[in-house]
Scaffold this motif. Structure first.
Motif, PDB file in Angstrom:
ATOM      1  N   ASP A   1       9.166 -26.601 -49.116  1.00 30.71           N
ATOM      2  CA  ASP A   1      10.168 -26.056 -49.994  1.00 30.71           C
ATOM      3  C   ASP A   1      10.117 -26.138 -51.406  1.00 30.71           C
ATOM      4  OD1 ASP A   1      12.646 -24.265 -49.929  1.00 30.71           O
ATOM      5  OD2 ASP A   1      13.872 -25.978 -49.725  1.00 30.71           O
ATOM      6  N   TRP A   2       9.890 -24.924 -51.958  1.00 25.75           N
ATOM      7  CA  TRP A   2       9.917 -25.121 -53.427  1.00 25.75           C
ATOM      8  C   TRP A   2      10.588 -24.096 -54.291  1.00 25.75           C
ATOM      9  CZ3 TRP A   2       6.355 -21.754 -56.511  1.00 25.75           C
ATOM     10  CH2 TRP A   2       6.199 -22.331 -58.115  1.00 25.75           C
ATOM     11  N   GLU A   3      11.533 -24.397 -55.019  1.00 28.46           N
ATOM     12  CA  GLU A   3      12.421 -23.266 -55.776  1.00 28.46           C
ATOM     13  C   GLU A   3      11.735 -23.028 -56.867  1.00 28.46           C
ATOM     14  OE1 GLU A   3      14.757 -20.254 -55.826  1.00 28.46           O
ATOM     15  OE2 GLU A   3      14.825 -21.573 -54.163  1.00 28.46           O
TER      16      GLU A   3
ATOM     17  N   HIS B   1       2.487 -15.495 -67.762  1.00 30.86           N
ATOM     18  CA  HIS B   1       3.488 -16.323 -67.349  1.00 30.86           C
ATOM     19  C   HIS B   1       3.551 -16.198 -65.899  1.00 30.86           C
ATOM     20  CE1 HIS B   1       5.452 -17.664 -70.952  1.00 30.86           C
ATOM     21  NE2 HIS B   1       5.717 -16.198 -71.347  1.00 30.86           N
ATOM     22  N   PHE B   2       3.291 -15.035 -65.072  1.00 29.20           N
ATOM     23  CA  PHE B   2       3.038 -15.285 -63.954  1.00 29.20           C
ATOM     24  C   PHE B   2       1.799 -15.922 -63.212  1.00 29.20           C
ATOM     25  CE2 PHE B   2       1.379 -13.233 -59.843  1.00 29.20           C
ATOM     26  CZ  PHE B   2       2.491 -13.558 -59.151  1.00 29.20           C
ATOM     27  N   GLN B   3       0.688 -15.901 -64.246  1.00 29.82           N
ATOM     28  CA  GLN B   3      -0.495 -16.754 -63.707  1.00 29.82           C
ATOM     29  C   GLN B   3      -0.232 -18.272 -63.697  1.00 29.82           C
ATOM     30  OE1 GLN B   3      -3.309 -15.782 -62.628  1.00 29.82           O
ATOM     31  NE2 GLN B   3      -4.040 -17.870 -62.603  1.00 29.82           N
ATOM     32  N   ASP B   4       0.671 -18.644 -64.831  1.00 30.57           N
ATOM     33  CA  ASP B   4       1.111 -20.084 -64.566  1.00 30.57           C
ATOM     34  C   ASP B   4       1.933 -20.534 -63.460  1.00 30.57           C
ATOM     35  OD1 ASP B   4       0.118 -20.642 -67.267  1.00 30.57           O
ATOM     36  OD2 ASP B   4       1.703 -20.499 -68.533  1.00 30.57           O
ATOM     37  N   LEU B   5       2.971 -19.522 -63.417  1.00 37.30           N
ATOM     38  CA  LEU B   5       3.832 -19.890 -61.974  1.00 37.30           C
ATOM     39  C   LEU B   5       3.111 -19.853 -60.765  1.00 37.30           C
ATOM     40  CD1 LEU B   5       6.849 -19.996 -61.121  1.00 37.30           C
ATOM     41  CD2 LEU B   5       6.810 -17.474 -60.804  1.00 37.30           C
ATOM     42  N   ALA B   6       1.897 -18.842 -60.505  1.00 38.01           N
ATOM     43  CA  ALA B   6       1.115 -18.816 -59.262  1.00 38.01           C
ATOM     44  C   ALA B   6       0.398 -20.208 -59.380  1.00 38.01           C
ATOM     45  CB  ALA B   6       0.343 -17.647 -59.573  1.00 38.01           C
ATOM     46  N   GLN B   7      -0.221 -20.598 -60.527  1.00 35.30           N
ATOM     47  CA  GLN B   7      -0.861 -22.068 -60.543  1.00 35.30           C
ATOM     48  C   GLN B   7       0.125 -23.136 -60.114  1.00 35.30           C
ATOM     49  OE1 GLN B   7      -2.389 -22.040 -64.349  1.00 35.30           O
ATOM     50  NE2 GLN B   7      -4.393 -21.104 -63.774  1.00 35.30           N
ATOM     51  N   ASN B   8       1.205 -22.976 -60.724  1.00 35.95           N
ATOM     52  CA  ASN B   8       2.177 -24.141 -60.262  1.00 35.95           C
ATOM     53  C   ASN B   8       2.579 -23.972 -58.595  1.00 35.95           C
ATOM     54  OD1 ASN B   8       2.527 -24.631 -62.943  1.00 35.95           O
ATOM     55  ND2 ASN B   8       4.338 -23.882 -63.416  1.00 35.95           N
ATOM     56  N   ALA B   9       2.713 -22.649 -58.195  1.00 34.67           N
ATOM     57  CA  ALA B   9       2.754 -22.643 -56.885  1.00 34.67           C
ATOM     58  C   ALA B   9       1.748 -23.290 -56.035  1.00 34.67           C
ATOM     59  CB  ALA B   9       3.062 -21.187 -56.309  1.00 34.67           C
ATOM     60  N   ALA B  10       0.312 -22.943 -56.397  1.00 37.13           N
ATOM     61  CA  ALA B  10      -0.666 -23.925 -55.691  1.00 37.13           C
ATOM     62  C   ALA B  10      -0.434 -25.059 -55.789  1.00 37.13           C
ATOM     63  CB  ALA B  10      -1.998 -22.929 -56.419  1.00 37.13           C
ATOM     64  N   GLY B  11      -0.022 -25.328 -56.766  1.00 35.21           N
ATOM     65  CA  GLY B  11       0.123 -27.182 -56.939  1.00 35.21           C
ATOM     66  C   GLY B  11       1.233 -27.666 -56.241  1.00 35.21           C
TER      67      GLY B  11
ATOM     68  N   GLY C   1       1.298 -26.546 -52.992  1.00 28.09           N
ATOM     69  CA  GLY C   1       0.879 -26.514 -51.887  1.00 28.09           C
ATOM     70  C   GLY C   1       0.861 -24.924 -50.991  1.00 28.09           C
ATOM     71  N   PHE C   2       1.346 -24.104 -52.091  1.00 26.80           N
ATOM     72  CA  PHE C   2       1.222 -22.478 -51.489  1.00 26.80           C
ATOM     73  C   PHE C   2      -0.141 -22.158 -51.628  1.00 26.80           C
ATOM     74  CE2 PHE C   2       5.716 -23.475 -52.321  1.00 26.80           C
ATOM     75  CZ  PHE C   2       6.362 -22.999 -51.306  1.00 26.80           C
ATOM     76  N   ASP C   3      -0.581 -21.771 -50.575  1.00 35.73           N
ATOM     77  CA  ASP C   3      -1.953 -20.806 -50.555  1.00 35.73           C
ATOM     78  C   ASP C   3      -1.855 -19.591 -50.882  1.00 35.73           C
ATOM     79  OD1 ASP C   3      -4.294 -20.187 -50.106  1.00 35.73           O
ATOM     80  OD2 ASP C   3      -4.668 -20.651 -48.109  1.00 35.73           O
ATOM     81  N   LEU C   4      -1.891 -19.187 -51.944  1.00 37.01           N
ATOM     82  CA  LEU C   4      -1.935 -17.881 -52.456  1.00 37.01           C
ATOM     83  C   LEU C   4      -3.521 -17.204 -52.766  1.00 37.01           C
ATOM     84  CD1 LEU C   4       0.622 -18.180 -55.356  1.00 37.01           C
ATOM     85  CD2 LEU C   4       1.053 -17.436 -52.981  1.00 37.01           C
ATOM     86  N   SER C   5      -4.391 -17.538 -51.827  1.00 37.21           N
ATOM     87  CA  SER C   5      -5.723 -17.302 -51.787  1.00 37.21           C
ATOM     88  C   SER C   5      -5.886 -16.060 -51.347  1.00 37.21           C
ATOM     89  CB  SER C   5      -6.676 -18.184 -51.340  1.00 37.21           C
ATOM     90  OG  SER C   5      -6.569 -18.620 -50.130  1.00 37.21           O
TER      91      SER C   5
ATOM     92  N   ASP D   1       0.604 -11.145 -52.749  1.00 32.44           N
ATOM     93  CA  ASP D   1       1.493 -10.068 -52.854  1.00 32.44           C
ATOM     94  C   ASP D   1       3.019 -10.196 -52.462  1.00 32.44           C
ATOM     95  OD1 ASP D   1      -0.824  -8.354 -53.677  1.00 32.44           O
ATOM     96  OD2 ASP D   1      -1.012  -7.408 -51.629  1.00 32.44           O
ATOM     97  N   GLU D   2       3.183 -10.862 -51.444  1.00 40.54           N
ATOM     98  CA  GLU D   2       4.531 -11.443 -51.050  1.00 40.54           C
ATOM     99  C   GLU D   2       5.080 -12.369 -52.203  1.00 40.54           C
ATOM    100  OE1 GLU D   2       6.544 -14.043 -47.568  1.00 40.54           O
ATOM    101  OE2 GLU D   2       4.860 -13.002 -47.035  1.00 40.54           O
ATOM    102  N   PHE D   3       4.483 -13.284 -52.562  1.00 38.07           N
ATOM    103  CA  PHE D   3       4.866 -14.156 -53.398  1.00 38.07           C
ATOM    104  C   PHE D   3       5.235 -13.122 -54.985  1.00 38.07           C
ATOM    105  CE2 PHE D   3       4.090 -16.871 -57.433  1.00 38.07           C
ATOM    106  CZ  PHE D   3       5.190 -17.832 -57.337  1.00 38.07           C
ATOM    107  N   GLN D   4       4.442 -12.367 -55.270  1.00 39.84           N
ATOM    108  CA  GLN D   4       4.816 -11.723 -56.394  1.00 39.84           C
ATOM    109  C   GLN D   4       5.992 -10.621 -56.294  1.00 39.84           C
ATOM    110  OE1 GLN D   4       1.607  -8.720 -57.602  1.00 39.84           O
ATOM    111  NE2 GLN D   4       2.386  -8.852 -59.607  1.00 39.84           N
ATOM    112  N   GLN D   5       6.150 -10.127 -55.169  1.00 35.01           N
ATOM    113  CA  GLN D   5       7.376  -9.299 -54.858  1.00 35.01           C
ATOM    114  C   GLN D   5       8.626 -10.214 -54.784  1.00 35.01           C
ATOM    115  OE1 GLN D   5       7.123  -5.811 -54.430  1.00 35.01           O
ATOM    116  NE2 GLN D   5       9.201  -6.211 -54.862  1.00 35.01           N
ATOM    117  N   ASP D   6       8.501 -11.249 -54.283  1.00 38.70           N
ATOM    118  CA  ASP D   6       9.482 -12.312 -54.239  1.00 38.70           C
ATOM    119  C   ASP D   6      10.046 -12.646 -55.878  1.00 38.70           C
ATOM    120  OD1 ASP D   6       9.933 -12.364 -51.710  1.00 38.70           O
ATOM    121  OD2 ASP D   6       8.733 -14.296 -51.410  1.00 38.70           O
TER     122      ASP D   6
END
Length: 76
Positions: free
Chosen positions: A2-4, A38-48, A50-54, A60-65
């Protein structure tokens, strides 16, 4: 897991930049240089976190959220 993401510094910077841009569409804002940065930074933080956005569907789902949340929070 769970990551907000709305509490992440990259998301806050993304929303601040979106508000300042005067852009009315979050998806259009993400398509330009500053929004994409900024979105790239956010996606990198999501990966950090533990979210697998590969996979493109997960990204796409993360971006839509993010888009939905930006439009809800940043245009009030």
């Amino acid at each position: 897991m769970d990551w907000e993401f709305t509490e992440d510094a990259a998301f806050i910077a993304l929303c601040d930049s979106f508000r300042e841009s005067g852009e009315s569409s979050a998806i259009e804002f993400l398509a330009n240089g500053e929004g994409a940065f900024h979105f790239q930074d956010l996606a990198q933080n999501a990966a950090g976190e533990g979210f697998d956005l590969s996979e493109s569907s997960a990204l796409d789902e993360f971006q839509q959220d993010v888009i939905d949340t930006m439009e809800k929070l940043c245009q009030e």
